[in-house]
Structures are given as C-alpha cells and as structure tokens.
Scaffold this active site. Structure first.
Site, mmCIF file in Angstrom:
data_model
loop_
_atom_site.group_PDB
_atom_site.id
_atom_site.type_symbol
_atom_site.label_atom_id
_atom_site.label_comp_id
_atom_site.label_asym_id
_atom_site.label_seq_id
_atom_site.Cartn_x
_atom_site.Cartn_y
_atom_site.Cartn_z
ATOM 1 N N LYS A 118 0.858 -1.192 0.000
ATOM 2 C CA LYS A 118 0.000 0.000 0.000
ATOM 3 C C LYS A 118 0.890 1.237 0.000
ATOM 4 C CE LYS A 118 -3.901 1.798 2.814
ATOM 5 N NZ LYS A 118 -4.715 1.554 4.028
ATOM 6 N N SER A 155 -9.758 1.233 3.072
ATOM 7 C CA SER A 155 -8.924 2.057 2.222
ATOM 8 C C SER A 155 -7.854 1.278 1.464
ATOM 9 C CB SER A 155 -8.253 3.150 3.053
ATOM 10 O OG SER A 155 -7.356 2.571 3.981
ATOM 11 N N SER A 205 -9.831 -1.194 7.174
ATOM 12 C CA SER A 205 -9.232 -1.016 5.848
ATOM 13 C C SER A 205 -8.444 -2.183 5.296
ATOM 14 C CB SER A 205 -8.332 0.212 5.843
ATOM 15 O OG SER A 205 -9.115 1.347 5.660
#
Ligand code: GLN
Length: 485
Positions: free
Chosen positions: A78, A153, A177
C-alpha cells in the site's frame, strides 16, 4: 497454471526445487500487471526495475542456499508504507512528489527476507475511506465486477491480490481497511492486535488505531506474511515486546471444542440476505468441524461509529498538521508569504474527505468541546474495549460478517459520507478495542460478488484466529475461485 496464479507457499516450493527462478516469476507478475492494470488500476507506482533487481538478488540467495519463505516472492505494498527512494504518496496530492529517505519497518523486514517489490498500491487518500474513491490518483476497480468498488482504504492491496497482480500485499487497518477490502475482493485479510506490527514509517492516520497487516490469497500465506512483519521494533514504542509465535504451526486444522460467540448486535435486521446466508452456512461448517456457538452481546456496539469518527478524526487532525508545503510534498508556487503558502498548499494538496476529517477532528479537540466530544469518546472507547474483554471470558472467538453488504457500486456512496461511514460498523469496534480480526472468503452473492467472514480474537490471539480461519478455508472452496478478468 500461470506463475502469477500461485500463492506464496506454492511459489516457494517451486523456487526451492529450482523449477522456476524468481526472475521468471517476477516477469510473469509484471506481464500480468501490464495485461490487467488498465482495467483494475490497483497501482499508483509499478517498479519493474526494482522488481527485477530484487529478483536477481533473490535468485542468488536461493542458489547460495539462504532461502526464506519470502525470498523471491513478488509482493506489493500500500502506498502508505515509506519505501526508500521510491515515490510514496498516501494517494494524496500533498505527497504526490514525496520520495522517502528510509523504509517503513514492515517494508524493511520483507526486504530482509528477500521479497521482490512490484510497486505501490492505490488506497483512499491518507487511508480515509471505505472504497478507494478518494485517491488523488483515480479509483481502483473491483476485479470481480469493474463497476464496483474494491473496498477501502486498502483497495489497491486487495484488488491486486484478487486480479493476481501480486502474490500478496500489505495494507493498513484503522477501522476496517484491511478486512473490508479483503472481503469485497475475495481475499484473506488480517488486522493484527495493536502493537503486534511496527507502525514505524507508516504514514499516520489515527495513531492509536492504525495497524499493519497482510492481504493474501489464503490463510497459509497470511500466516507467513504476519510472521515476517510482526514483532517488537525499537523505533515504534507502541510495538509490543512479546515473542512472535510460529503462525504456520498454528494451522493445525483443529477447531474442535472452540467456543465461538455470535454477537446479537452484529446480526441485525437490514443485514444483506446473501451475507446473512453466508454467515449461517459458515456457522454450519464450523459446527460440522466440532466448534460450538454461543449467542452473546457486545452492548456498546451502537456507539462505535460515533466514537471512531471523533477519535480517528481528532488524531488525524493532529497527524496531518505536518503537511504544510514546507517539509513534504506539494507546495503552491505562487503563494504570497508564509501563511498564505501554508493555506493554499493545504487547500490544494488535500482532497475533500481529508479536509472534512481535519475539520471534524479540530472541532472535537477545540477548547470548550474537548470534554463533550473527545474526552467522552475516549470513555466510551473504554466501555467498548471492556465489552470485548468480558466476552472473551466465555468465548475463544467471535464470528461476524465483515461488512453489512457485498461491494457497492462505484459512486453509490461517494457523496453520502454518513452512509460510507456506516458501512464500517462491524470492523471499527475491533480497532477501538485494539484486538485482532481476520476476514476470510465465505461465499458469493447472486451477482458473483465475494462475501467475507470475520473472526475476532483475543489481544495477541492471532494464532487462534488463523487456526480457525484456516480450518474453515480448508473445509470450503471459496478461496479457490478466481476473478475472471
Ligand atoms: N473506512 C474507515 C475510515 O474511513 C476506516 C479506514 C481505515 O481503516 N483506514 O476511516
């Protein structure tokens, strides 16, 4: 079977037997990224040169007999993890040109073991969101249905695994997330206990809630990744100095005698019927494996969203104060004077959702409102934590859905922040209580969208969580289905 389809443990076996090289596997993944990335848009940055360099180094290690489970495995991170010399944006315009001078500890630990870094993955801006729609770099799509969100997310992290653009990925989870995008994309996602994995070098959203964890194709891979990144880090004083168990050893397949709680507050009316059915089927599967169920209560659940959106925004408003156009990233070149430069750079650098959070958080912390909002939220957080402590006196695990519905359509909730916030109701309490939870594939709805099951464990109870998740996975076929993209 293509190399890009393999799990970590499958690819590891092939590397170990020298049936394939890491360079070959890496090329397979890079070609796969080329083939599907236009549709999925999971990445902010692809790093083919870095990947091939890492792969060559890994092949040398393998040849020298210095092999680890992750040596030569193509992985993506990420874009919230600092990576030395590689653009790290947190999906924000304000960091759109930021090249960190050092690695996040989690990234460094994977590097030490010889991972191959494929690139940096899309996410909601500063990890604020549930759909990966707030990224400055565009929206990621769900590989199971390109009209749907991948969750957020860590949407890029889940979509890349589902679209087989990376063998495994790391995400972060502040209110769901990792687990929610894993559920929406048919992957396994684990949010470890707060303190289990170092947050050093992870761009901070809400420091008392943020935690690093893996998104993978199966539970075995999840155990491998957790084992690689977990453990005390002197650079993060909130990382806990307890030994890291051998998580692979925990995967015994045995759940006989486990007591699993079903919290009344999570099986509410309004739960999507397909999600409800997947939970009922999962309960039957676990029963068949010898686990027992008890109905129980987590009585303060209804306050979790309100508490989270006070605490998370308060911490975010403080963490994000550092982006001033001076030390990091984007600066408006035409601003006049210092204050103007701060204001214009922040105004242009942050997106609407991030600004909304900064305003909410600043308000909750301001004098006159602090006691009524922030302090009160902290007290209710303690009550929510106690709900879990009490529950774990009589159960070993808690089973819930990950999200009330499967993935929704892109744009569906984009202009309705409250609806978006409410979709995190089943994941947020775990972060507030600081404990661990995993999301495992548990079925599909009529439209072919994946449904995830959440297993919540005691603080530092990752072994039990993974053991049960693994037993369930082995008793079902859900993790074997692949998105047709
Ligand atoms: N969706 C939640 C939020 O918007 C959680 C995000 C996260 O876990 N980073 O804050």
């Amino acid at each position: 079977m293509e190399l890009y389809e393999l799990t970590i443990h499958e690819l590891h076996e092939k590397l170990k037997k020298r049936e394939v090289s890491s360079v070959e596997a890496t090329k397979s993944l890079l070609a796969r990224i080329d083939a599907v990335e236009e549709k999925v848009k999971a990445f902010i940055t692809v790093t083919p040169e870095e990947a091939l360099k890492n792969a060559e180094a890994a092949d040398k290690r393998i040849a020298a007999g210095e092999m680890d489970l992750l040596t030569g495995i193509p992985i993506a991170l990420k874009d919230i993890f600092l990576t030395e010399g590689i653009l790290t944006t947190c999906a924000s315009r304000i960091l759109s040109n930021f090249i960190p001078p050092y690695d996040a500890t989690a990234a460094a630990r994977l590097k030490e073991r010889g991972m191959v870094l494929l690139g940096k993955l899309n996410q909601d801006e500063f990890a604020m969101g549930s759909s990966t729609e707030t990224s400055w770099f565009g929206k990621t799509r769900n590989p199971w249905n390109l009209e749907c969100i991948p969750g957020g997310s860590s949407g890029g992290s889940a979509a890349a695994v589902a679209a087989q653009q990376a063998v495994a990925t790391l995400g972060t989870d502040t209110g769901g997330s990792i687990r929610q995008p894993a559920a929406h994309c048919g992957c396994v996602g684990l949010k470890p206990t707060y303190g289990r994995v170092s947050r050093y070098g992870v761009i901070a959203f809400a420091s008392s809630l943020d935690q690093v964890g893996p998104i993978t194709r199966d539970v075995t891979d999840c155990a491998i990744m957790l084992g690689a990144v977990a453990g005390h880090d002197p650079k993060d004083s909130t990382s806990v100095d307890t030994p890291v168990p051998d998580y692979l050893k925990a995967l015994t397949g045995e759940v006989r005698g486990l007591r699993i709680g079903l919290p009344r507050e999570y099986f509410i009316e309004g739960l999507d019927p397909d999600v409800k059915k997947a939970m009922d089927d999962a309960i039957a599967t676990f029963r068949g494996l010898g686990a027992g169920f008890v109905e129980m209560s987590l009585p303060h659940t209804e306050h979790a969203i309100a508490v989270y959106y006070l605490i998370a925004t308060a911490e975010a408003s403080s963490n994000l104060a550092r982006y001033d156009g001076v030390r990091f990233g984007y600066r408006n070149p035409d601003a006049r004077g210092l204050l103007d430069m701060y204001m214009v750079s922040r105004d242009e650098g942050f997106g609407a959702e991030v600004k909304r959070r900064i305003m909410l958080g600043t308000y909750a912390l301001s004098s006159g409102y602090y006691d009524a909002y922030y302090l009160k939220a902290q007290k209710v957080r303690t009550l929510i934590t106690r709900d879990f402590i009490d529950a774990f006196e009589s159960v070993d695990l808690i089973l819930t859905p990950v999200a009330p519905t499967p993935a929704f359509r892109i744009g569906e909730k984009e202009n309705d922040p409250l609806q978006m916030y409410l979709s995190d109701i089943f994941t947020i309490p775990v972060n507030l209580a600081g404990t661990c939870g995993v999301s495992v594939p548990a079925g599909f709805n009529g439209d072919g969208l994946p449904i995830g099951l959440q297993l919540i464990g005691r603080p530092f109870g990752e072994e039990t969580v993974l053991r049960a998740a693994h037993a369930f996975e082995q008793a079902t076929e859900w993790h074997k289905r692949k998105a047709a993209i």
